[in-house]
Write a protein that holds these residues in place. Structure first.
Motif, mmCIF file in Angstrom:
data_model
loop_
_atom_site.group_PDB
_atom_site.id
_atom_site.type_symbol
_atom_site.label_atom_id
_atom_site.label_comp_id
_atom_site.label_asym_id
_atom_site.label_seq_id
_atom_site.Cartn_x
_atom_site.Cartn_y
_atom_site.Cartn_z
ATOM 1 N N MET A 75 -12.744 -10.554 7.092
ATOM 2 C CA MET A 75 -13.248 -9.425 6.332
ATOM 3 C C MET A 75 -12.604 -8.113 6.794
ATOM 4 O O MET A 75 -12.370 -7.209 5.995
ATOM 5 N N GLY A 76 -12.305 -8.018 8.080
ATOM 6 C CA GLY A 76 -11.626 -6.818 8.575
ATOM 7 C C GLY A 76 -10.257 -6.635 7.933
ATOM 8 O O GLY A 76 -9.881 -5.525 7.524
ATOM 9 N N ALA A 77 -9.519 -7.752 7.798
ATOM 10 C CA ALA A 77 -8.200 -7.676 7.166
ATOM 11 C C ALA A 77 -8.324 -7.330 5.690
ATOM 12 O O ALA A 77 -7.511 -6.550 5.147
ATOM 13 N N MET A 78 -9.324 -7.878 5.003
ATOM 14 C CA MET A 78 -9.508 -7.586 3.582
ATOM 15 C C MET A 78 -9.891 -6.118 3.367
ATOM 16 O O MET A 78 -9.365 -5.456 2.467
ATOM 17 N N ILE A 79 -10.800 -5.616 4.181
ATOM 18 C CA ILE A 79 -11.203 -4.204 4.063
ATOM 19 C C ILE A 79 -10.024 -3.291 4.372
ATOM 20 O O ILE A 79 -9.836 -2.253 3.728
ATOM 21 N N SER A 80 -9.226 -3.671 5.345
ATOM 22 C CA SER A 80 -8.044 -2.880 5.686
ATOM 23 C C SER A 80 -7.076 -2.816 4.516
ATOM 24 O O SER A 80 -6.475 -1.771 4.245
ATOM 25 N N ASN A 81 -6.904 -3.945 3.818
ATOM 26 C CA ASN A 81 -6.035 -3.957 2.633
ATOM 27 C C ASN A 81 -6.476 -2.915 1.618
ATOM 28 O O ASN A 81 -5.675 -2.101 1.140
ATOM 29 N N LEU A 82 -7.736 -2.964 1.270
ATOM 30 C CA LEU A 82 -8.253 -2.062 0.241
ATOM 31 C C LEU A 82 -8.172 -0.604 0.691
ATOM 32 O O LEU A 82 -7.774 0.277 -0.086
ATOM 33 N N ALA A 83 -8.519 -0.353 1.939
ATOM 34 C CA ALA A 83 -8.509 1.027 2.433
ATOM 35 C C ALA A 83 -7.101 1.597 2.476
ATOM 36 O O ALA A 83 -6.877 2.759 2.099
ATOM 37 N N PHE A 84 -6.128 0.804 2.891
ATOM 38 C CA PHE A 84 -4.760 1.310 2.986
ATOM 39 C C PHE A 84 -4.125 1.519 1.612
ATOM 40 O O PHE A 84 -3.257 2.379 1.456
ATOM 41 N N VAL A 85 -4.540 0.746 0.615
ATOM 42 C CA VAL A 85 -4.047 0.992 -0.735
ATOM 43 C C VAL A 85 -4.512 2.365 -1.213
ATOM 44 O O VAL A 85 -3.728 3.152 -1.761
ATOM 45 N N PHE A 86 -5.785 2.668 -1.007
ATOM 46 C CA PHE A 86 -6.286 3.992 -1.368
ATOM 47 C C PHE A 86 -5.603 5.082 -0.558
ATOM 48 O O PHE A 86 -5.297 6.164 -1.080
ATOM 49 N N ARG A 87 -5.360 4.805 0.697
ATOM 50 C CA ARG A 87 -4.672 5.796 1.531
ATOM 51 C C ARG A 87 -3.284 6.098 0.992
ATOM 52 O O ARG A 87 -2.883 7.270 0.890
ATOM 53 N N ASN A 88 -2.556 5.065 0.619
ATOM 54 C CA ASN A 88 -1.195 5.278 0.127
ATOM 55 C C ASN A 88 -1.185 6.028 -1.199
ATOM 56 O O ASN A 88 -0.353 6.912 -1.426
ATOM 57 N N ILE A 89 -2.115 5.687 -2.082
ATOM 58 C CA ILE A 89 -2.177 6.359 -3.380
ATOM 59 C C ILE A 89 -2.568 7.821 -3.206
ATOM 60 O O ILE A 89 -1.951 8.728 -3.779
ATOM 61 N N PHE A 90 -3.603 8.071 -2.417
ATOM 62 C CA PHE A 90 -4.034 9.446 -2.187
ATOM 63 C C PHE A 90 -2.960 10.248 -1.463
ATOM 64 O O PHE A 90 -2.792 11.447 -1.716
ATOM 65 N N SER A 91 -2.239 9.594 -0.560
ATOM 66 C CA SER A 91 -1.192 10.300 0.187
ATOM 67 C C SER A 91 -0.074 10.734 -0.733
ATOM 68 O O SER A 91 0.422 11.861 -0.650
ATOM 69 N N LYS A 92 0.339 9.853 -1.632
ATOM 70 C CA LYS A 92 1.417 10.185 -2.555
ATOM 71 C C LYS A 92 1.010 11.329 -3.460
ATOM 72 O O LYS A 92 1.799 12.243 -3.736
ATOM 73 N N LYS A 93 -0.229 11.326 -3.921
ATOM 74 C CA LYS A 93 -0.705 12.420 -4.758
ATOM 75 C C LYS A 93 -0.830 13.707 -3.959
ATOM 76 O O LYS A 93 -0.507 14.795 -4.437
ATOM 77 N N GLY A 94 -1.330 13.593 -2.733
ATOM 78 C CA GLY A 94 -1.527 14.783 -1.922
ATOM 79 C C GLY A 94 -0.238 15.433 -1.472
ATOM 80 O O GLY A 94 -0.182 16.645 -1.241
ATOM 81 N N MET A 95 0.841 14.645 -1.373
ATOM 82 C CA MET A 95 2.112 15.184 -0.916
ATOM 83 C C MET A 95 2.888 15.865 -2.033
ATOM 84 O O MET A 95 3.847 16.584 -1.769
#
Length: 385
Positions: free
Chosen positions: A239-259
């Motif tokens: 479950m830790g790996a699955m949650i990490s997947n979802l969280a990092f996808v949001f991080r990458n999307i938000f990062s690209k928009k924020g930059m």
């Protein structure tokens, strides 16, 4: 006859003094010169007088510009601007970023697993990683190695959701690796493109070709097969790996928009992200684990491992920041989906190296599942072209 003409001209114009003759052996002499015209030619009160010396300058004619028509048999036509070299240089730069990113990630995962085996406190380990990176960047700004970013309130406001997603993904991945093998964590995390496509489709409204959706089948199937055949399966680790997947996808999307539209580079962007994530994570780390557990575990790790345990902690903290810093420098140049593909391909080197170094037992069916997931990732990258 010529002399008579000169005298007639002089009489009509009315020179009050003869023009000086040029002496070849001396410089040009400047004499006052006045001109007057007959009253019949001009009004009575109009008199033209030159009271200052008359300066004469010689203007040299420029050589004529010769223009000739293009002759096909004697010269080549003008060539259009070729962007091939610049495009190749950009691809090479991204390739260097990716190779460095993957190598640093392998080193981090090795030391991170060593630390977690001897010191099973993932919340503190995650906090130390963020603290080390924040300290490194503060020193770099102070001594002038890296230019200090110019930020405002809007920047930090935009960065906050990115920091929340980054914190969740970082802690979840560390918790996963504290419970299961590094190879298993990264096999599950290789399903990140599936999360990326689903989030982009249903939350961002992006549409993808059918081939992209079909490529997700082997990715998901391979990850599931590996999970079912894992010898040391642990639900918390999974479950830790699955949650990490979802969280990092949001991080990458938000990062690209924020930059977009920001003058902050990828390196400084991740530095600010680390500092904000550190502020978010620290109180939760104290609440979940606490100083007493940390002190007892530290003393036990030093007695079991020796002084080199301190080096392990320092190495995993420093390399965590370095590999993430390089990954954000790559994110400056690519899209979030391409970033997810590169992140997945990186896991191949991590899985193989961790199996070799830690001698992780792998069943043939488990290896087949990992191979299918990796194949699906390759098909996904081809479908995205």
């Amino acid at each position: 006859m010529v002399l008579a003409a000169k005298q007639t001209l002089s009489t009509k114009i009315g020179f009050s003094a003869p023009l000086p003759r040029r002496n070849p052996s001396s410089s040009l002499q400047r004499l006052p010169l006045s001109l007057s015209f007959p009253s019949a030619a001009l009004p009575k009160r109009t008199v033209l007088t030159l009271s200052k010396p008359l300066h004469l300058s010689v203007l040299r004619a420029k050589p004529p510009v010769r223009c000739s028509a293009y002759e096909a048999d004697k010269s080549e036509p003008p060539q259009p601007i070729d962007d091939t070299k610049s495009e190749a240089a950009k691809k090479a730069k991204i390739g260097v970023y990716f190779a460095t990113w993957w190598a640093l990630n392998v080193v981090f995962n090795i030391y991170n697993k060593k630390v977690l085996n001897a010191y099973p406190y993932p919340w503190l380990t995650s906090t130390l990683s963020l603290a080390a990176g924040s300290l490194m960047m503060l020193i770099s700004w102070a001594v002038g190695i890296v230019e200090t970013p110019k930020t405002d309130f809007d920047f930090w406001k935009t960065l906050f959701p990115v920091a929340v997603a980054h914190t969740i993904g970082h802690v979840a991945a560390t918790v996963s690796m504290s419970k299961v093998a590094v190879s298993f964590t990264h096999i599950i995390k290789s399903g990140e493109p599936a999360f990326s496509v689903l989030v982009s489709r249903f939350l961002l409204g992006e549409a993808f070709p059918t081939s992209v959706y079909l490529s997700l089948i082997p990715i998901i199937g391979g990850c599931a097969l590996s999970a079912l055949t894992e010898l040391n399966f642990n639900m918390i680790g999974f479950m830790g790996a699955m949650i990490s997947n979802l969280a990092f996808v949001f991080r990458n999307i938000f990062s690209k928009k924020g930059m977009k539209g920001k003058s902050v580079s990828g390196m400084n962007y991740y530095a600010c992200l680390s500092m904000l994530s550190l502020l978010i994570l620290t109180p939760f780390a104290f609440a979940v684990e606490g100083p007493q557990m940390w002190i007892d575990g530290w003393q036990k790790a030093l007695s079991d491992i020796g002084p080199q345990f301190v080096w392990w902690v320092a190495a995993q903290s420093v390399f965590y920041h370095l590999y993430n810093q390089v990954s954000y420098m790559s994110l400056d140049q690519i899209s979030p989906l391409t970033f997810s593909v590169g992140n997945t391909m990186k896991r191949i080197s991590v899985i193989v190296s961790s199996i070799i170094i830690f001698r992780t037992p792998v069943q043939p069916v488990n290896a087949l599942g990992a191979a299918i997931a990796i194949l699906g990732t390759f098909l996904y990258s081809q479908a995205k072209l």
